[in-house]
Scaffold this motif. Structure first.
Motif, PDB file in Angstrom:
ATOM      1  N   MET A 181      -9.102  -6.389 -31.958  1.00 34.77           N
ATOM      2  CA  MET A 181      -9.323  -6.543 -30.514  1.00 34.77           C
ATOM      3  C   MET A 181     -10.058  -7.765 -29.970  1.00 34.77           C
ATOM      4  N   VAL A 203      -3.125   3.497 -27.352  1.00 32.32           N
ATOM      5  CA  VAL A 203      -3.686   1.800 -27.291  1.00 32.32           C
ATOM      6  C   VAL A 203      -2.509   1.025 -28.053  1.00 32.32           C
ATOM      7  N   ARG A 254      -4.075  -8.893 -26.021  1.00 31.08           N
ATOM      8  CA  ARG A 254      -5.338  -8.994 -26.175  1.00 31.08           C
ATOM      9  C   ARG A 254      -5.535  -8.365 -27.615  1.00 31.08           C
ATOM     10  N   PHE A 255      -4.952  -7.146 -27.942  1.00 33.05           N
ATOM     11  CA  PHE A 255      -5.118  -6.375 -29.171  1.00 33.05           C
ATOM     12  C   PHE A 255      -3.694  -6.403 -30.087  1.00 33.05           C
ATOM     13  N   ASP A 275     -13.010  -1.249 -21.915  1.00 33.70           N
ATOM     14  CA  ASP A 275     -12.344  -0.874 -23.361  1.00 33.70           C
ATOM     15  C   ASP A 275     -13.440  -0.161 -24.062  1.00 33.70           C
ATOM     16  N   VAL A 310      -3.631  -3.402 -22.735  1.00 32.84           N
ATOM     17  CA  VAL A 310      -4.450  -4.109 -24.059  1.00 32.84           C
ATOM     18  C   VAL A 310      -3.325  -5.267 -24.459  1.00 32.84           C
TER      19      VAL A 310
END
Length: 126
Positions: free
Chosen positions: A82, A48, A66-67, A89, A63
């Motif tokens: 997150m 991730v 967004r993360f 997810d 991701v």
């Protein structure tokens, strides 16, 4: 031996946010890489995000934007913020670490990370 303990998982609706934390038992050595992997039922482990000792970060394309991965070097704590969570997810999220490296291993090389936590479950409902 290093112990990694994750926290912060839970259930959230799509579009919501969660913040995962990971506490490392070893904080005395600064040259370490820490990161997050996840695994959904029936799927392979997926890298991730990671952050190296100088703060350099890497993200999976799924991701990115967004993360956000961050860390508190003094406390040896790793975070994963997150946002805009999606049902895809949903997974068990694992904190990982490798010491004595300047640059983190690639996120598609899970076996290059030496230490793994027990995981924290994240469930996103539609």
């Amino acid at each position: 031996q290093v112990q990694l303990v994750e926290s912060g998982g839970g259930s959230v609706q799509a579009g919501g946010s969660l913040r995962l934390s990971c506490a490392a038992s070893r904080t005395t050595y600064s040259r370490r890489c820490m990161g997050w992997f996840r695994q959904a039922p029936g799927k392979e482990r997926e890298g991730v995000a990671s952050v190296d000792s100088d703060g350099g970060t890497s993200y999976a394309d799924s991701v990115r934007e967004r993360f956000t991965v961050s860390k508190d070097n003094a406390k040896g704590t790793l975070f994963l913020q997150m946002n805009s969570l999606k049902p895809e997810d949903t997974a068990m999220y694992y904190c990982v670490a490798r010491y004595y490296v300047l640059i983190c291993p690639r996120l598609d090389k899970p076996t290059d990370y030496t230490y793994w936590g027990q995981g924290t479950q994240v469930t996103v409902s539609s």
